[in-house]
Design a protein around this motif. Structure first.
Motif: not given
Length: 307
Positions: A85-88, A119-128, A234-239, A245-248
């Motif tokens: 989906x992130x690729x799309x 676009x991919x990062x923004x879409x991956x932000x949701x599950x992150x 380390x801020x676990x949630x931020x990471x 987002x980087x993955x997406x």
């Protein structure tokens, strides 16, 4: 111990490929097909001529980008099933920027590629975000976002969709991007585009990020032990959010490279289907390492082009 670990990381993927070839060979024999002739045809189809090698490199390129993103997520303790989906989403955003604005090529092409990444990062932000804030499992949420992305894009390029090239065209597709947003060809009159060069560069960048930066150390620490990472400050949630987002973003960048590098330079139904899921196997074969992902992607590129 370090040498043994390095040898194991090299030998295990080779044994995996060898085992797969043996098992497939048995299946071919059962089907009354000569496995040697079949594998010879596969190799010739992927590496037997200049055009075959070019096609293999083209098939390899999106595998590298998407698999780098998945390897990054795995290193951060996340199982990103949403690369498809992130690729799309990255593809459609890159195309939108590519045909909706007129800019010099030196600005337009980087902007369109950046749009794919964002676009991919923004879409991956949701599950992150859901993982970090609510504990929602990323496998479930990324699968769900895959379906949502597919439905949105089907609407965008559907019969009455706002990104449909023409209602008279029976094929659901977008307009082609302007020439200023297209990746240059490395060899004239072929399909070999500059994205082939960007892929190994991206592998070097992700290696540097993971093993040469503070952020990479934090990502790997959170992936190894979130409790220990939190105890260390380390801020676990931020990471978690940033890693997803980087993955997406890398998956979205792969989509951008595809639509900006290959004719007809647009997005259509069925375009790039499968890369998001096949890249999971590529990432595993590559040992979750950026430099392992490159040859593993090449193996899958050979099978895809030569098949």
């Amino acid at each position: 111990a370090l040498l043994n670990s390095a040898l194991a990381s090299l030998v295990i993927p080779v044994l995996a490929v060898f085992t797969a070839l043996v098992v497939a060979g048995v299946a071919l024999i059962v089907a009354e097909v000569n496995p040697i002739e079949a594998y010879q045809a596969l190799v010739e189809g992927a590496l037997g001529s200049r055009d075959a090698i070019i096609e293999t490199l083209i098939k390899t390129t999106p595998f590298i980008f998407v698999s780098l993103g998945l390897a990054l997520a795995f290193r951060g303790g996340l199982f990103n099933i949403g690369a498809e989906g992130q690729l799309f989403v990255g593809s459609i955003i890159a195309v939108l920027i590519g045909y909706s604005v007129s800019l010099p090529a030196v600005i337009h092409l980087p902007l369109a590629l950046l749009g794919g990444f964002v676009g991919g990062a923004a879409w991956a932000f949701i599950p992150g975000y859901l993982k970090a804030r609510t504990g929602a499992h990323e496998v479930i949420t990324t699968i769900m976002t895959n379906f949502i992305a597919l439905r949105i894009i089907n609407w965008l390029i559907g019969s009455d969709g706002p990104m449909r090239a023409s209602a008279l065209n029976p094929v659901p597709e977008t307009k082609a991007v302007f020439e200023t947003a297209r990746l240059p060809l490395l060899i004239p009159d072929t399909r070999l585009h500059a994205g082939v060069i960007l892929a190994p560069i991206a592998a070097a960048v992700i290696f540097w990020l993971l093993w040469r930066t503070i952020l990479g150390f934090e990502i790997r620490t959170v992936g190894a032990n979130p409790s220990a990472a939190r105890y260390a400050g380390i801020n676990v949630e931020r990471n978690i959010i940033l890693t997803m987002m980087l993955s997406g973003g890398l998956a979205g960048f792969a989509g951008g490279v595809q639509v900006l590098g290959l004719k007809p330079y647009n997005f259509t139904t069925g375009f790039n289907v499968g890369y998001g899921f096949d890249s999971i196997a590529v990432t595993m074969l590559g040992g979750l390492h950026p430099f392992g992902v490159v040859p593993a992607s090449f193996v899958f590129g050979i099978m895809d082009a030569g098949g």
